[in-house]
Write an enzyme that holds these catalytic residues in place. Structure first.
Site, mmCIF file in Angstrom:
data_model
loop_
_atom_site.group_PDB
_atom_site.id
_atom_site.type_symbol
_atom_site.label_atom_id
_atom_site.label_comp_id
_atom_site.label_asym_id
_atom_site.label_seq_id
_atom_site.Cartn_x
_atom_site.Cartn_y
_atom_site.Cartn_z
ATOM 1 C CD GLU A 81 13.768 32.025 24.141
ATOM 2 O OE1 GLU A 81 13.365 31.369 23.163
ATOM 3 O OE2 GLU A 81 13.048 32.298 25.114
ATOM 4 C CD GLU A 112 2.936 50.309 14.856
ATOM 5 O OE1 GLU A 112 1.997 50.248 14.044
ATOM 6 O OE2 GLU A 112 3.067 49.527 15.817
#
Length: 272
Positions: A81, A112
């Site tokens: 963004e 992960e």
């Protein structure tokens, strides 16, 4: 002090399935109300990290977010963004997630847990001591994140983190840690809830204050935003009307000519 994962502690509520909808929604909302107060306590930590980010970016460095699961997705969202909001290049703020872009939509099993992939992912961007890396992990134990930050420290790269557990491996590894203690989740262990909300709030604060300090805002307006849809074009026109005290027709012409609010303001004022 022993490390206790408060994000994994038993919920303060029980028999959730026996609650009616009003009770469920009200109780979740009551828990959510505590998050901004927890973030407030960490403002001094956030300030120290932002100061370092601004210094590095002013000198041509970059900001990296590194996370897994919800934490990784939140970092990717904030990074993605920045270009439309502040008009910066896509390679200034970069979000990396364990498992790659596929993991943005679908969980990649055990991604992960890799102890070396995080550093490998950073190295594909020629990471250097000009940059800042923020590890994001509610638990503060994610190997993908923790070990990458250890490598960054070894290579004199500024490291920060956003975690929700005090004394976690991540908090102890990052040079500039941000620890938001939100306590047990409404749904035990579901750290996409309060912990995720806390991380999102902190990411908003980091990117917005950084870009303001880098001169990407005028007054309270996003004058460098990308005019990528009709809504944003109309917003830009209104900015020009307000800033320059001109009519909407003139504003439309200025924006069409210059394609950027800041440049339109500069050109118009220089011609006065």
């Amino acid at each position: 002090m022993d490390f206790i994962k408060t994000t994994e502690q038993e919920s303060n509520y029980n028999d959730l399935e026996k609650m009616n909808l009003t009770e469920l929604l009200t109780n979740i909302n009551n828990e959510d109300k505590t998050v901004p107060l927890a973030v407030e306590k960490a403002i001094p930590q956030i300030e120290k990290l932002v100061e370092s980010i601004v210094l590095k970016l002013e000198k041509g460095g970059r900001l990296f977010y590194l996370g897994a699961g919800t934490s990784g997705r939140l970092g990717v969202v904030d990074a993605s963004e920045c270009p439309p909001t502040f008009g910066v290049s896509h390679d200034i703020v970069i979000g990396l997630i364990a498992g790659g872009d596929t993991a943005i939509r679908k969980a990649v099993e055990f991604a992960e847990d890799s102890k070396d992939q995080g550093w490998k992912d950073l190295k594909t961007y020629q990471i250097s001591d000009k940059d800042v890396v923020i590890g994001i992990a509610a638990s503060g134990t994610t190997p993908y994140v923790v070990n990458a930050l250890k490598e960054c420290n070894a290579n004199n790269i500024v490291t920060g983190c956003i975690t929700c557990n005090e004394n976690s491996p991540l908090a102890l590894t990052a040079k500039l840690p941000i620890v938001i203690v939100v306590g047990p989740e409404f749904l035990t262990g579901s750290s996409r809830m309060k912990a995720g909300t806390a991380q999102k709030l902190v990411l908003n604060m980091i990117s917005t204050t950084t870009m303001i300090k880098l001169g990407k805002v005028k007054g309270n307006k996003m004058v460098d935003m990308q005019l990528s849809n009709k809504k944003l074009v109309e917003r830009g026109e209104k900015m020009l009307v307000s800033e320059l005290n001109i009519d909407i027709t003139t504003a439309k012409k200025l924006l069409e000519t210059h394609g950027n609010v800041r440049e339109a303001i500069r050109k118009h004022k220089s011609n006065e």
